[in-house]
Design a protein around this motif. Structure first.
Motif, short mmCIF file in Angstrom:
data_model
loop_
_atom_site.label_atom_id
_atom_site.label_comp_id
_atom_site.label_asym_id
_atom_site.label_seq_id
_atom_site.Cartn_x
_atom_site.Cartn_y
_atom_site.Cartn_z
N TYR A 50 -39.72 15.06 40.21
CA TYR A 50 -40.98 14.53 39.68
C TYR A 50 -42.17 15.14 40.40
CZ TYR A 50 -44.27 11.37 37.49
OH TYR A 50 -45.31 10.87 36.74
N THR A 51 -42.07 15.30 41.71
CA THR A 51 -43.16 15.91 42.47
C THR A 51 -43.38 17.35 42.04
OG1 THR A 51 -42.66 14.50 44.38
CG2 THR A 51 -43.99 16.45 44.79
N LEU A 52 -42.28 18.11 41.92
CA LEU A 52 -42.39 19.50 41.46
C LEU A 52 -43.01 19.57 40.07
CD1 LEU A 52 -38.91 20.82 42.64
CD2 LEU A 52 -41.13 21.62 43.48
N ALA A 53 -42.54 18.72 39.17
CA ALA A 53 -43.05 18.73 37.79
C ALA A 53 -44.54 18.45 37.77
CB ALA A 53 -42.30 17.69 36.96
N GLN A 54 -44.98 17.47 38.54
CA GLN A 54 -46.39 17.09 38.56
C GLN A 54 -47.27 18.20 39.12
OE1 GLN A 54 -47.60 13.87 41.28
NE2 GLN A 54 -48.61 12.93 39.52
N GLN A 55 -46.88 18.75 40.27
CA GLN A 55 -47.68 19.78 40.90
C GLN A 55 -47.77 21.04 40.04
OE1 GLN A 55 -45.60 20.15 44.65
NE2 GLN A 55 -47.06 18.80 45.70
N LEU A 56 -46.63 21.50 39.56
CA LEU A 56 -46.59 22.76 38.82
C LEU A 56 -47.32 22.66 37.48
CD1 LEU A 56 -42.90 23.64 39.66
CD2 LEU A 56 -44.89 25.03 40.29
N LYS A 57 -47.11 21.56 36.76
CA LYS A 57 -47.77 21.46 35.46
C LYS A 57 -49.26 21.20 35.60
CE LYS A 57 -47.08 19.80 30.76
NZ LYS A 57 -46.88 18.62 29.90
N TYR B 212 -51.97 23.64 34.00
CA TYR B 212 -53.03 23.20 33.09
C TYR B 212 -54.39 23.74 33.54
CZ TYR B 212 -56.02 20.24 30.24
OH TYR B 212 -56.97 19.81 29.34
N ILE B 213 -54.70 23.61 34.83
CA ILE B 213 -56.03 24.04 35.27
C ILE B 213 -56.17 25.55 35.31
CG2 ILE B 213 -56.32 21.91 36.61
CD1 ILE B 213 -55.93 23.53 39.14
N GLY C 117 -42.07 18.01 29.05
CA GLY C 117 -42.12 17.75 27.62
C GLY C 117 -42.35 16.30 27.24
N SER C 118 -42.41 15.40 28.24
CA SER C 118 -42.55 13.98 27.93
C SER C 118 -43.94 13.64 27.39
CB SER C 118 -42.25 13.13 29.17
OG SER C 118 -43.20 13.36 30.20
N TRP C 119 -44.91 14.48 27.66
CA TRP C 119 -46.23 14.37 27.01
C TRP C 119 -46.17 15.29 25.81
CZ3 TRP C 119 -51.15 12.43 29.34
CH2 TRP C 119 -52.25 12.62 28.50
N GLY C 120 -46.03 14.74 24.63
CA GLY C 120 -45.85 15.54 23.42
C GLY C 120 -46.99 16.51 23.18
N ARG C 121 -46.68 17.58 22.50
CA ARG C 121 -47.67 18.64 22.26
C ARG C 121 -48.93 18.10 21.58
NH1 ARG C 121 -46.84 24.03 22.83
NH2 ARG C 121 -44.72 24.84 23.11
N GLU C 122 -48.76 17.18 20.63
CA GLU C 122 -49.90 16.65 19.87
C GLU C 122 -50.24 15.22 20.28
OE1 GLU C 122 -51.34 18.85 18.02
OE2 GLU C 122 -49.71 20.30 18.32
N VAL D 186 -29.99 13.85 40.58
CA VAL D 186 -31.39 13.45 40.46
C VAL D 186 -31.58 12.55 39.26
CG1 VAL D 186 -32.30 15.50 41.63
CG2 VAL D 186 -31.97 15.54 39.15
N THR D 187 -32.54 11.64 39.37
CA THR D 187 -32.80 10.66 38.32
C THR D 187 -34.29 10.38 38.26
OG1 THR D 187 -30.67 9.60 38.70
CG2 THR D 187 -32.31 8.32 37.50
N SER D 188 -34.80 10.16 37.06
CA SER D 188 -36.20 9.76 36.91
C SER D 188 -36.40 9.10 35.55
CB SER D 188 -37.14 10.96 37.02
OG SER D 188 -38.49 10.58 36.80
N ARG D 189 -37.28 8.14 35.53
CA ARG D 189 -37.64 7.50 34.27
C ARG D 189 -38.77 8.25 33.58
NH1 ARG D 189 -41.67 4.12 32.68
NH2 ARG D 189 -41.21 2.66 30.99
N GLY D 190 -39.72 8.79 34.39
CA GLY D 190 -40.86 9.43 33.77
C GLY D 190 -41.73 8.39 33.07
N PRO D 191 -42.66 8.78 32.22
CA PRO D 191 -43.00 10.16 31.86
C PRO D 191 -43.95 10.79 32.87
CG PRO D 191 -44.38 8.66 30.65
CD PRO D 191 -43.44 7.80 31.45
N LEU D 192 -44.36 12.02 32.57
CA LEU D 192 -45.34 12.74 33.38
C LEU D 192 -46.66 12.77 32.62
CD1 LEU D 192 -45.85 14.54 35.91
CD2 LEU D 192 -45.29 16.50 34.45
N TYR D 193 -47.71 12.29 33.26
CA TYR D 193 -48.99 12.17 32.57
C TYR D 193 -49.84 13.43 32.74
CZ TYR D 193 -47.60 7.30 32.23
OH TYR D 193 -46.90 6.14 31.97
N VAL D 194 -49.31 14.56 32.28
CA VAL D 194 -50.05 15.83 32.30
C VAL D 194 -49.84 16.51 30.95
CG1 VAL D 194 -50.41 18.04 33.45
CG2 VAL D 194 -49.63 16.07 34.78
N PRO D 195 -50.90 16.81 30.21
CA PRO D 195 -50.76 17.43 28.90
C PRO D 195 -50.35 18.89 29.01
CG PRO D 195 -53.07 17.25 29.49
CD PRO D 195 -52.31 16.53 30.56
N PRO D 196 -49.94 19.51 27.92
CA PRO D 196 -49.51 20.91 27.96
C PRO D 196 -50.68 21.86 28.20
CG PRO D 196 -49.55 20.10 25.70
CD PRO D 196 -49.77 18.92 26.58
#
Length: 452
Positions: A95-102, A106-107, A154-159, A186-196
């Motif tokens: 989850y940490t990796l996903a948040q930082q990288l995405k 984005y920016i 991908g938990s934040w859908g494209r649209e 590894v386990t996580s519920r998510g989602p990740l609040y970062v758009p594509p």
């Protein structure tokens, strides 16, 4: 191009004339190097990970500081060049990796890649208070981590993002949903609040050797960073990765394979040799006996400027079929250079013990090396390791790149704006559902559109 510390990739780069050793945390310097690489239209900068033990009394750290901050700063100072950051799947939660990288993806408007590292070094384990774990567990966790990270991306859908202030609707109903990922490691519920981002999500990169590494790259990577000592070894590694990609249900052409290259560039061969010799001076006492073993002749510091006679070093030994490819490549390289009549110092200056093949000479010689490897069909490109960043990046960009461009081997400008476009990587958002997943994913936002 690799950009670790602010000195360079050769051992004594930090002691080179004009290098300020206190610039390790100077981001004006790092920005200048990144902008120089972008001027050369290089596709990406590679940031090696850590931490690893280092003789800090005699050497600076070899890796970048916090990589998320590192990429974010450089992203705001550049426009097109991509960034590949190393992130350990052994010592980071997905989850940490996903948040930082995405977030940085984005920016930066879609210019980030993740070099997946299944860390297994004892010194790395010690930093995190951990025991060294088996390869089976490390790579099992790495596979699950990739799939979980991509599921979170991908938990934040494209649209999903409508952010309609008038109606008060921020996202579409069901557009952002938990992933409920249940794996063995590894386990996580998510989602990740970062758009594509503009490229959707970061590119997956993997660097390494060995069957586990090749299988991981073939299954998930858009880019495989090789550690090949010869064209033949590069071809073998590339073919193995492509085979694993096909077995996983992917098109092998989707995995680009790049080889390391360590040039030292100067107006003449002699000047380049002297430059490289000064950059490895501290390693000579260590390397001399090793070179002696390769050539079958005892060597000491007194032999540095001596030209060995063929009667001294004898014939090349038959290769050991159980030895790694780089062992035989070093032996072949040492015998070739000795046979050409170079002094012991010049043999060592020409990269016999470099991690990646080097070319010490003129810009034309560097370009010739790259052309030979590329046209062999064994690689899709290079991971360049400049000897001293202060002037080595400029030398490569201003001298070698124009030669490659004139030969029709390198583009004159970026053809896209994202790292995925730079690499010609397939569009993807969320996991690759052509590949059998290793863990149970109960829910994904907009599953049908997760893979382009």
């Amino acid at each position: 191009m690799e950009l670790g510390n602010t000195s360079g990739t050769q051992p004594d780069a930090w002691r080179s004339p004009g290098v300020d050793p206190v610039e390790y945390l100077n981001y004006d310097t790092r920005i200048r190097y990144a902008q120089a690489a972008e001027r050369g239209k290089l596709q990406f900068l590679f940031f090696p990970g850590g931490p690893h033990d280092v003789d800090i009394e005699r050497n600076p750290p070899q890796h970048s500081p916090d990589l998320a901050i590192h990429m974010a700063i450089l992203a705001r100072a550049t426009e097109r060049i991509g960034f590949v950051a190393s992130g350990s799947t052994t010592y980071n939660h997905p989850y940490t990796l996903a948040q930082q990288l995405k977030t940085v993806d984005y920016i930066s408007h879609g210019r980030v890649g993740w070099n997946v590292v299944p860390s297994g070094r004892p010194d790395s384990a010690a930093y995190f208070g951990s025991e060294v774990i088996s390869g089976e567990v490390r790579y099992g966790r790495a596979r699950e981590s990739i799939e979980l990270v991509q599921s979170l991306w991908g938990s934040w859908g494209r649209e999903a993002w409508v952010h309609d202030q008038k109606s008060g609707q921020y996202t579409r109903p069901g557009g952002v949903t938990p992933v409920s990922f249940e794996g063995k490691y590894v386990t996580s519920r998510g989602p990740l609040y970062v758009p594509p981002s503009e490229q959707g999500q970061p590119v997956i990169v993997h660097a390494g050797v060995g069957d586990n590494s090749f299988a991981l790259a073939g299954r998930y990577a858009d880019l495989a960073v090789g550690l090949a000592s010869s064209i033949e070894e590069a071809r073998s590694c590339r073919d193995t990765i492509r085979r694993y990609a096909a077995e996983a249900g992917r098109d092998p052409d989707e995995v680009k394979y790049v080889a390391g290259f360590s040039p030292t560039i100067a107006p003449t061969k002699r000047e380049a040799l002297d430059r490289r010799a000064s950059l490895v001076a501290s390693r000579l006492p260590q390397w001399l006996p090793q070179l002696g073993e390769l050539l079958g002749v005892p060597l000491s510091m007194a032999d540095l400027d001596r030209v060995l006679q063929p009667s001294e070093f004898g014939a090349l030994r038959a290769p050991n079929p159980d030895a790694p490819g780089w062992v035989q490549a070093r032996s072949i390289r040492a015998h070739t250079l000795a046979s050409e009549g170079w002094s012991v110092r010049d043999i060592l200056a020409q990269g016999v013990f470099d991690e990646h093949p080097g070319k010490v000479g003129t810009a034309t010689e560097a370009a010739d090396h790259m052309q030979e490897w590329f046209e062999s069909g064994a690689i899709d490109g290079f991971w360049v390791c400049a000897d001293v960043y202060r002037d080595g990046i400029d030398a490569f960009v201003d001298q070698v790149i124009p030669i490659l461009q004139d030969r029709g081997l390198f583009h004159r400008d970026y053809e896209g704006t994202t790292l995925r476009e730079h690499l010609g990587a397939r569009g993807q958002y969320g996991p690759d559902y052509r590949v059998t997943q290793t863990a149970k994913t109960l829910t994904l936002a907009d599953t049908a559109s997760c893979t382009a």
